[in-house]
Design a protein around this motif. Structure first.
Motif, short mmCIF file in Angstrom:
data_model
loop_
_atom_site.label_atom_id
_atom_site.label_comp_id
_atom_site.label_asym_id
_atom_site.label_seq_id
_atom_site.Cartn_x
_atom_site.Cartn_y
_atom_site.Cartn_z
N GLN A 6 -3.06 -4.17 -1.26
CA GLN A 6 -2.40 -2.90 -0.97
C GLN A 6 -2.11 -2.77 0.51
O GLN A 6 -1.08 -2.24 0.92
CB GLN A 6 -3.29 -1.75 -1.45
CG GLN A 6 -3.34 -1.61 -2.96
CD GLN A 6 -4.21 -0.44 -3.37
OE1 GLN A 6 -4.92 0.14 -2.55
NE2 GLN A 6 -4.14 -0.09 -4.64
N ARG A 9 1.22 -4.37 1.73
CA ARG A 9 2.50 -3.89 1.22
C ARG A 9 3.27 -3.14 2.31
O ARG A 9 2.68 -2.43 3.14
CB ARG A 9 2.29 -2.96 0.03
CG ARG A 9 1.73 -3.66 -1.21
CD ARG A 9 1.52 -2.67 -2.33
NE ARG A 9 2.79 -2.04 -2.71
CZ ARG A 9 2.87 -1.01 -3.55
NH1 ARG A 9 1.77 -0.49 -4.07
NH2 ARG A 9 4.03 -0.50 -3.85
N PRO A 10 4.61 -3.30 2.35
CA PRO A 10 5.40 -2.54 3.33
C PRO A 10 5.25 -1.04 3.10
O PRO A 10 5.02 -0.58 1.99
CB PRO A 10 6.84 -3.00 3.05
CG PRO A 10 6.71 -4.27 2.29
CD PRO A 10 5.44 -4.17 1.52
N LYS A 11 5.39 -0.28 4.18
CA LYS A 11 5.37 1.17 4.06
C LYS A 11 6.64 1.65 3.37
O LYS A 11 7.68 1.02 3.43
CB LYS A 11 5.29 1.80 5.45
CG LYS A 11 4.04 1.43 6.23
CD LYS A 11 4.10 2.05 7.62
CE LYS A 11 2.90 1.61 8.46
NZ LYS A 11 2.98 2.17 9.84
N GLN A 12 6.53 2.82 2.70
CA GLN A 12 7.71 3.41 2.06
C GLN A 12 8.60 4.05 3.12
O GLN A 12 8.12 4.86 3.92
CB GLN A 12 7.28 4.46 1.03
CG GLN A 12 6.62 3.90 -0.21
CD GLN A 12 7.63 3.20 -1.11
OE1 GLN A 12 8.81 3.50 -1.07
NE2 GLN A 12 7.14 2.29 -1.94
N SER A 14 11.34 6.64 4.71
CA SER A 14 11.68 8.03 4.44
C SER A 14 13.19 8.18 4.28
O SER A 14 13.97 7.32 4.72
CB SER A 14 11.20 8.93 5.58
OG SER A 14 11.96 8.68 6.75
N ALA A 54 8.80 -0.35 8.99
CA ALA A 54 8.31 -0.13 7.62
C ALA A 54 8.71 -1.28 6.70
O ALA A 54 7.93 -1.70 5.84
CB ALA A 54 8.86 1.19 7.09
#
Length: 327
Positions: A6, A9-12, A14, A54
């Motif tokens: 986890q 994983r790339p950030k979401q 915006s 991100a």
């Protein structure tokens, strides 16, 4: 999934970051992109940098003179626009489930319709739809269609047919064209002018880009006017065009709804009406095919047709209005 996976994983991203990147991808200029979406240039640059962080890829190649998309940026720009379009559709759907005729309605209108029909439109909205926030944008047809496709506009009021895929037309009325000339002109006051009279008259038209110019030229071609017949194009609007006629530079064609406003109070001018069938244009509302608010827009078109019964036009689906003597 393990906690370690986890963390990798790339950030979401915006939505504001995606909008900033989409604007830069479109304009390839930070200042222009910032102005287009109402964001300061530092905030826009920061949003794009945050998106790159991100996603873990470089999207923009910044030089001292210009902005370029990286190969990854070119690929992801397309995906970004798909995401933003989907979010726009989501917002439109959510707005549609609320009570009809509330919230914002962004109406685009062409210049040769706006001054003559907007009073009728505004009167209807104020009386019947007081909760509707009507925002009017006057632009030429090509710009209106771009705005409709991009979601910048919701509904258009313009001359048809458009012949544009993905656009549904809701006809409102047909109106005749009227010949406007100097008061002493031999055709002044006639109600039986043959179309063939247009073959040799010194005709004044609007500038390139106005659909009314194209319609007038089509009428002239149908009347047998040759390519060599003089056509003077010096006016950006109908008011200027009529003043040129009053000054003796030629004659022009006005849609019937514009005659009272533009020529009715000028004693230097005369009008003439064509023999049946007179040259005419059709005015309609236009919306995106499958628009979430299509039922609302169709009801709005019905209400406008009722409101336009008093105008010198032939309302779609109704009996013809009075002829020249009834105006």
């Amino acid at each position: 999934m393990s906690q370690g996976n986890q963390g990798n994983r790339p950030k979401q991203p915006s939505l504001s970051q995606l909008r900033a990147f989409a604007a830069v991808a479109e304009h390839l200029h930070f200042r222009d992109a910032a102005a287009a979406i109402g964001m300061s240039q530092p905030a826009l640059s920061g949003a794009v940098s945050a998106l790159e962080e991100a996603l873990g890829v470089q999207l923009i190649e910044r030089t001292t003179r210009k902005v370029l998309l990286s190969p990854a940026g070119e690929r992801l720009a397309v995906r970004t626009q798909v995401v933003l379009d989907a979010v726009g559709s989501l917002m439109e759907e959510a707005e549609a489930v609320r009570a009809p005729f509330t919230g914002v309605l962004r109406l685009g209108v062409i210049p040769t319709v706006a001054p003559y029909l907007l009073p009728t439109v505004l009167r209807l909205v104020h009386r019947r739809y007081p909760e509707l926030d009507l925002q009017v944008h006057e632009e030429q047809t090509s710009s209106l269609l771009e705005g409709l496709a991009a979601g910048r506009l919701d509904l258009l009021l313009l001359a048809v047919p458009l012949g544009v895929p993905g656009v549904t037309e809701l006809p409102l009325f047909d109106e005749d064209f009227v010949l406007v000339m100097e008061r002493a002109h031999r055709l002044g006051g006639r109600v039986d002018i043959p179309r063939e009279a247009l073959r040799e008259l010194p005709l004044l038209l609007l500038d390139e880009g106005h659909c009314l110019r194209d319609q007038a030229l089509d009428i002239c071609r149908e009347a047998g006017r040759t390519q060599g017949a003089p056509v003077t194009t010096t006016a950006a609007g109908l008011s200027t065009l009529v003043q040129l006629v009053a000054g003796g530079l030629g004659v022009t064609l006005l849609p019937r709804t514009a005659v009272t406003v533009e020529a009715g109070r000028n004693e230097a001018l005369a009008t003439g009406y064509f023999a049946e069938p007179a040259p005419s244009r059709r005015v309609a509302l236009a919306m995106r095919s499958g628009a979430a608010r299509h039922e609302e827009f169709e009801e709005f078109a019905d209400a406008l047709r009722e409101e336009m019964e008093s105008l010198p036009v032939r309302v779609a689906g109704r009996a013809p209005s009075a002829g020249p003597s009834g105006s």
